[in-house]
Write a protein that holds these residues in place. Structure first.
Motif, PDB file in Angstrom:
ATOM      1  N   GLY A   9       0.822  -1.203   0.000  1.00  0.00           N
ATOM      2  CA  GLY A   9       0.000   0.000   0.000  1.00  0.00           C
ATOM      3  C   GLY A   9       0.854   1.249   0.000  1.00  0.00           C
ATOM      4  N   GLY A  10       0.201   2.376  -0.125  1.00  0.00           N
ATOM      5  CA  GLY A  10       0.912   3.640  -0.116  1.00  0.00           C
ATOM      6  C   GLY A  10       0.053   4.761  -0.634  1.00  0.00           C
ATOM      7  N   SER A  11       0.702   5.873  -0.928  1.00  0.00           N
ATOM      8  CA  SER A  11       0.010   7.061  -1.431  1.00  0.00           C
ATOM      9  C   SER A  11       0.431   7.322  -2.870  1.00  0.00           C
ATOM     10  N   VAL A  12      -0.546   7.535  -3.729  1.00  0.00           N
ATOM     11  CA  VAL A  12      -0.276   7.826  -5.130  1.00  0.00           C
ATOM     12  C   VAL A  12      -1.225   8.907  -5.604  1.00  0.00           C
ATOM     13  N   ASP A  90     -10.849   5.178  -4.690  1.00  0.00           N
ATOM     14  CA  ASP A  90     -10.226   3.900  -4.336  1.00  0.00           C
ATOM     15  C   ASP A  90      -9.524   3.966  -2.987  1.00  0.00           C
ATOM     16  N   THR A  91      -9.456   5.137  -2.398  1.00  0.00           N
ATOM     17  CA  THR A  91      -8.820   5.298  -1.094  1.00  0.00           C
ATOM     18  C   THR A  91      -9.547   4.484  -0.043  1.00  0.00           C
ATOM     19  N   ALA A  92      -8.802   3.616   0.635  1.00  0.00           N
ATOM     20  CA  ALA A  92      -9.384   2.725   1.632  1.00  0.00           C
ATOM     21  C   ALA A  92      -8.282   1.893   2.266  1.00  0.00           C
ATOM     22  N   VAL A 122      -4.288   2.332   1.259  1.00  0.00           N
ATOM     23  CA  VAL A 122      -4.102   2.899  -0.070  1.00  0.00           C
ATOM     24  C   VAL A 122      -4.763   4.273  -0.078  1.00  0.00           C
ATOM     25  N   THR A 123      -3.994   5.290  -0.420  1.00  0.00           N
ATOM     26  CA  THR A 123      -4.507   6.654  -0.469  1.00  0.00           C
ATOM     27  C   THR A 123      -4.219   7.237  -1.842  1.00  0.00           C
ATOM     28  N   VAL A 124      -5.263   7.703  -2.509  1.00  0.00           N
ATOM     29  CA  VAL A 124      -5.133   8.259  -3.845  1.00  0.00           C
ATOM     30  C   VAL A 124      -5.548   9.721  -3.793  1.00  0.00           C
ATOM     31  N   SER A 125      -4.655  10.590  -4.188  1.00  0.00           N
ATOM     32  CA  SER A 125      -4.938  12.027  -4.161  1.00  0.00           C
ATOM     33  C   SER A 125      -5.263  12.525  -5.571  1.00  0.00           C
TER      34      SER A 125
END
Length: 126
Positions: A9-12, A90-92, A122-125
């Motif tokens: 997971g991560g931030s994208v 999709d952030t969750a 998972v974090t989507v900006s």
């Protein structure tokens, strides 16, 4: 003994990709169907992509079909989720799970799973 361990997971930014991995014990991997679930704050846990049979029949949530791909490596007892074209929705927290095989439509339901990983964020900006 920890049965399922997620990673990846991560931030994208929106439009980006991530690949989640879930390492399972041999006993779990060999005897259950596995899948990916996610839970956003204030929402119920939902099936994202799952295997519903040992032969590889799959279910994908409508919201991810065509963007996410579930796969597995039998030699490594590992489940994957390739996530492309990620969107803020999709952030969750994403969870790997293992449970009895009841077919793709049934295996989309969390209630059919006995084993859960600890989750990976998972974090989507935008």
């Amino acid at each position: 003994q920890v049965q399922l361990v997620e990673s990846g997971g991560g931030s994208v930014q929106a439009g980006g990709s991530l690949r989640l991995s879930c390492a399972a014990t041999a006993q779990i991997y060999s005897n259950y169907c596995m899948g990916w679930f996610r839970q956003a704050p204030g929402k119920e846990r939902e099936g994202v992509a799952v295997f519903g049979t040992r032969g590889g029949s799959t279910y994908y949530a409508d919201s991810v079909r065509g963007r996410f791909t579930i796969s597995q490596d039998n030699a490594k007892n590992t489940l994957y989720l390739q996530m492309n074209s990620l969107q803020p929705e999709d952030t969750a927290m994403y969870y790997c799970a293992a449970g009895r095989c009841v077919g793709p439509w049934g295996n989309r339901l969390p209630k059919n799973y006995n084993y859960w990983g600890q989750g990976t964020q998972v974090t989507v900006s935008s």
